[in-house]
Structure formats: structure tokens, C-alpha cells
Design a protein around this motif. Structure first.
Motif, PDB file in Angstrom:
ATOM      1  N   PRO A   1     -12.386   3.350 -15.521  1.00 44.97           N
ATOM      2  CA  PRO A   1     -13.730   2.129 -15.474  1.00 44.97           C
ATOM      3  C   PRO A   1     -13.569   0.913 -14.623  1.00 44.97           C
ATOM      4  CG  PRO A   1     -11.707   1.617 -17.060  1.00 44.97           C
ATOM      5  CD  PRO A   1     -11.895   2.923 -16.571  1.00 44.97           C
ATOM      6  N   ALA A   2     -14.082  -0.281 -14.138  1.00 45.87           N
ATOM      7  CA  ALA A   2     -13.741  -1.275 -13.420  1.00 45.87           C
ATOM      8  C   ALA A   2     -12.935  -1.702 -12.958  1.00 45.87           C
ATOM      9  CB  ALA A   2     -15.050  -1.728 -12.400  1.00 45.87           C
ATOM     10  N   ALA A   3     -11.915  -2.250 -13.858  1.00 45.12           N
ATOM     11  CA  ALA A   3     -10.943  -2.803 -13.947  1.00 45.12           C
ATOM     12  C   ALA A   3      -9.292  -1.988 -13.090  1.00 45.12           C
ATOM     13  CB  ALA A   3     -10.680  -3.232 -15.417  1.00 45.12           C
ATOM     14  N   LYS A   4      -9.365  -3.127 -12.432  1.00 43.30           N
ATOM     15  CA  LYS A   4      -7.946  -2.349 -11.807  1.00 43.30           C
ATOM     16  C   LYS A   4      -6.901  -1.953 -12.915  1.00 43.30           C
ATOM     17  CE  LYS A   4      -4.009  -4.309  -8.836  1.00 43.30           C
ATOM     18  NZ  LYS A   4      -2.514  -3.708  -9.841  1.00 43.30           N
ATOM     19  N   ASN A   5      -6.040  -0.882 -12.837  1.00 45.57           N
ATOM     20  CA  ASN A   5      -4.600   0.074 -13.527  1.00 45.57           C
ATOM     21  C   ASN A   5      -3.957  -1.070 -13.539  1.00 45.57           C
ATOM     22  OD1 ASN A   5      -6.582   2.491 -14.220  1.00 45.57           O
ATOM     23  ND2 ASN A   5      -5.286   3.480 -12.729  1.00 45.57           N
ATOM     24  N   ARG A   6      -3.086  -1.198 -14.834  1.00 41.60           N
ATOM     25  CA  ARG A   6      -2.062  -2.314 -14.978  1.00 41.60           C
ATOM     26  C   ARG A   6      -0.784  -1.457 -14.415  1.00 41.60           C
ATOM     27  NH1 ARG A   6      -0.933  -5.452 -19.958  1.00 41.60           N
ATOM     28  NH2 ARG A   6      -0.943  -3.817 -21.022  1.00 41.60           N
ATOM     29  N   VAL A   7      -0.816  -0.092 -14.153  1.00 39.67           N
ATOM     30  CA  VAL A   7       0.031   0.668 -13.609  1.00 39.67           C
ATOM     31  C   VAL A   7      -0.052   1.340 -12.243  1.00 39.67           C
ATOM     32  CG1 VAL A   7       2.075   2.904 -13.993  1.00 39.67           C
ATOM     33  CG2 VAL A   7       0.867   0.983 -15.930  1.00 39.67           C
ATOM     34  N   HIS A   8       0.898   1.735 -10.997  1.00 41.01           N
ATOM     35  CA  HIS A   8       0.292   1.619 -10.187  1.00 41.01           C
ATOM     36  C   HIS A   8       1.452   2.397  -9.424  1.00 41.01           C
ATOM     37  CE1 HIS A   8       0.994  -2.038  -7.658  1.00 41.01           C
ATOM     38  NE2 HIS A   8       1.112  -1.599  -7.325  1.00 41.01           N
ATOM     39  N   LEU A   9       1.226   3.136  -8.479  1.00 37.01           N
ATOM     40  CA  LEU A   9       2.366   4.354  -7.619  1.00 37.01           C
ATOM     41  C   LEU A   9       2.526   3.676  -6.244  1.00 37.01           C
ATOM     42  CD1 LEU A   9       2.360   8.085  -8.434  1.00 37.01           C
ATOM     43  CD2 LEU A   9       3.228   6.112  -9.196  1.00 37.01           C
ATOM     44  N   ASP A  10       3.722   3.160  -5.622  1.00 34.74           N
ATOM     45  CA  ASP A  10       4.141   2.473  -4.868  1.00 34.74           C
ATOM     46  C   ASP A  10       4.587   3.503  -3.787  1.00 34.74           C
ATOM     47  OD1 ASP A  10       2.901  -0.002  -4.714  1.00 34.74           O
ATOM     48  OD2 ASP A  10       4.526  -1.282  -4.491  1.00 34.74           O
ATOM     49  N   LEU A  11       4.135   3.959  -2.107  1.00 29.66           N
ATOM     50  CA  LEU A  11       4.024   5.493  -1.186  1.00 29.66           C
ATOM     51  C   LEU A  11       5.329   4.721  -0.299  1.00 29.66           C
ATOM     52  CD1 LEU A  11       1.123   8.227  -1.003  1.00 29.66           C
ATOM     53  CD2 LEU A  11       2.733   6.668  -3.696  1.00 29.66           C
ATOM     54  N   ALA A  12       6.170   5.533  -0.454  1.00 24.64           N
ATOM     55  CA  ALA A  12       7.288   4.808   0.631  1.00 24.64           C
ATOM     56  C   ALA A  12       7.027   5.150   2.087  1.00 24.64           C
ATOM     57  CB  ALA A  12       8.394   4.988  -0.168  1.00 24.64           C
ATOM     58  N   THR A  13       6.927   5.435   2.581  1.00 23.85           N
ATOM     59  CA  THR A  13       7.269   5.412   4.396  1.00 23.85           C
ATOM     60  C   THR A  13       8.289   4.958   5.054  1.00 23.85           C
ATOM     61  OG1 THR A  13       6.272   3.299   5.544  1.00 23.85           O
ATOM     62  CG2 THR A  13       4.464   5.357   4.617  1.00 23.85           C
ATOM     63  N   THR A  14       9.038   5.448   6.344  1.00 24.33           N
ATOM     64  CA  THR A  14       9.968   5.837   7.264  1.00 24.33           C
ATOM     65  C   THR A  14       9.716   4.630   8.752  1.00 24.33           C
ATOM     66  OG1 THR A  14       9.455   7.553   8.290  1.00 24.33           O
ATOM     67  CG2 THR A  14      11.194   7.554   5.884  1.00 24.33           C
ATOM     68  N   SER A  15       8.164   4.581   8.990  1.00 23.63           N
ATOM     69  CA  SER A  15       8.324   3.806  10.143  1.00 23.63           C
ATOM     70  C   SER A  15       6.683   3.225   9.767  1.00 23.63           C
ATOM     71  CB  SER A  15       8.366   4.669  11.277  1.00 23.63           C
ATOM     72  OG  SER A  15       7.444   5.360  11.413  1.00 23.63           O
ATOM     73  N   ALA A  16       6.251   2.718  10.908  1.00 20.92           N
ATOM     74  CA  ALA A  16       4.940   1.869  11.324  1.00 20.92           C
ATOM     75  C   ALA A  16       3.979   3.100  11.845  1.00 20.92           C
ATOM     76  CB  ALA A  16       4.835   0.697  11.685  1.00 20.92           C
TER      77      ALA A  16
END
Length: 247
Positions: free
Chosen positions: A66-81
Motif C-alpha cells: 500500500p501507499a503508506a510508509k512501512n513501519r519497519v525498514h533497513l538502514d544500510l551502512a557505508t564507510t565513506s562519502a
């Protein structure tokens, strides 16, 4: 007795496409699934379950997100800009799209996978330098303190930061991603598209663990799952999760 988060469950209409996307996004491979499920696991020497890795299971459903934003999501890590820029470009080439969830001018990038499940590509942060590709499983909630109390008691993970606006837990071994709770005003709208799966330790009684969760404030959840070996529950704020059976 305590449960451990072992995988993030993502519902998808096209399991193969979403599974391929997340495998490429995380640099993982597709393990053998059952009943149409696509499991993604870390590549080298991985034996499920592993305290350093929370897997991703992509499971088939007939309904699109559905259009509503998920209440659970993943954050992905990065090591530099530079890594953040490269990862965002690579994910968009794989089929991710930028989305506006009201984030404003922030140093991280908000994207959605090919079926619209939101996730974030974070700017480099020291706290996530050793988490692997998934920095955190992030849960929107009304009361981070209450969520931290429930999930601390429910699992063998350890609280780190706990405040009115944000709470985080991590494996007691100090490895793998964080489980984070962010204070948000939006209430739950419909069935959760993304949720956590928990697993008991060898020798523990799953049904006793489920009873313990009910005593902590969890409630039984009927998603039409029928007679299955796992138990579907909701935490005190209504976030869906499952307690798996040891195979």
C-alpha cells in the motif's frame, strides 16, 4: 530463556525480483528457500542462525504494497562519502527509486526497493563501522522507551541508547546490526510489510517462550497463516513478528 532476532521478513509479489535486488544490494547470495520463500544469507562460511548476521527472507504475498510508509525498514551502512555515493548509484541501477517520506535535508538517502519498501543509505557513522551491510533494523513507534523494555525482555539483545525519541539494542556479543526504535507520530495502517523473525535457543521450549512473550504484553496475530510451525504475534504497539520453530 530468551529469543534472538534471526531474520527480517519482507513480503513481495515478485519474490524472485525483490530477492535478487536485496542480494545484490547487500552483496549476499540466495540460499535455498521453501514454499516460495527466498532467503538471503551472507556469503562466506555462514551457518544460519549466526549472531553476526540478521538474514533477509522474502516471502510471497498476492497484494502489492500500500501507499503508506512501512513501519519497519533497513538502514544500510557505508564507510565513506564516496562509498555512500557509489552505493546509492548502484542501488538505483538495480531498480531502487528515491522517495520522500518527509525526511527534509538530511545526510542520508531514502530509497525504495522495486516494490516500494523504503530503506536508507546512511552517511558514514562510526557506530556502524562493524555492523556489516545492514546498519540497523529501524522500527517506527510512539514510545521508544516502552519498546526498548519489551524487546530487551523478549530477546537476548542488549540496550544501548534509550531516550524519549530513540532507543537501540544490539546482540549481546556486540556484533551485527542494531535494532532501533524511532519516535514517530504515524499510527499503524494495515498489515506490516516488513517484520522481524525470532528464534529460540536449542533446548528452549518455543511454546514456553511464546507464553512468556504474551505475559510481557505481546498478543496473538491471525494473518490467515493456518496451521504452521511458527507463531505470529504483535508487540505492545502492534508491530508484527514471528517466533520460528527450530528445524
Amino acid at each position: 530463556m530468551a529469543l534472538r532476532p534471526v531474520q527480517v521478513n519482507v513480503k513481495a509479489v515478485d519474490v524472485s525480483a525483490v530477492g535478487r535486488f536485496w542480494a545484490e544490494a547487500l552483496g549476499w547470495h540466495v540460499s535455498s528457500g521453501v514454499s516460495g520463500v527466498t532467503r538471503l544469507v551472507a556469503p562466506t562460511g555462514f551457518v544460519w542462525p549466526d549472531p553476526e548476521v540478521v538474514c533477509v527472507d522474502v516471502v510471497p504475498v498476492p497484494e502489492p504494497k500500500p501507499a503508506a510508509k512501512n513501519r519497519v525498514h533497513l538502514d544500510l551502512a557505508t564507510t565513506s562519502a564516496a562509498h555512500q555515493t557509489e552505493l546509492v548509484a548502484r542501488l538505483q541501477a538495480l531498480g531502487a527509486t528515491p522517495v520522500d517520506v518527509g525526511q527534509g535535508d538530511v545526510p542520508w538517502t531514502v530509497l525504495a526497493d522495486p516494490e516500494g519498501n523504503e530503506f536508507c543509505v546512511l552517511e558514514p557513522r562510526e557506530i556502524y563501522r562493524d555492523t556489516g551491510p545492514i546498519a540497523a533494523v529501524v522500527v517506527d513507534c510512539a514510545d521508544p522507551r516502552a519498546m526498548a523494555r519489551f524487546w530487551d525482555a523478549a530477546t537476548d539483545w542488549t540496550p544501548h541508547e534509550v531516550s524519549d525519541d530513540h532507543a537501540s539494542l544490539r546482540s549481546a556479543q556486540g556484533v551485527g546490526p542494531y535494532l532501533e526504535f524511532l519516535r514517530t507520530p504515524e499510527a499503524k495502517a494495515g498489515e506490516d510489510r516488513v517484520h522481524l523473525d525470532l528464534l529460540s535457543r536449542p533446548g528452549d521450549d518455543k511454546e514456553a517462550e511464546v507464553a512468556r512473550l504474551r505475559a510481557l504484553g505481546a498478543t496473538d496475530l491471525d494473518l490467515g497463516q493456518g496451521d504452521v510451525p511458527w507463531s505470529c504475534l504483535s508487540d505492545p504497539e502492534g508491530h508484527d513478528f514471528c517466533v520460528l520453530a527450530l528445524s
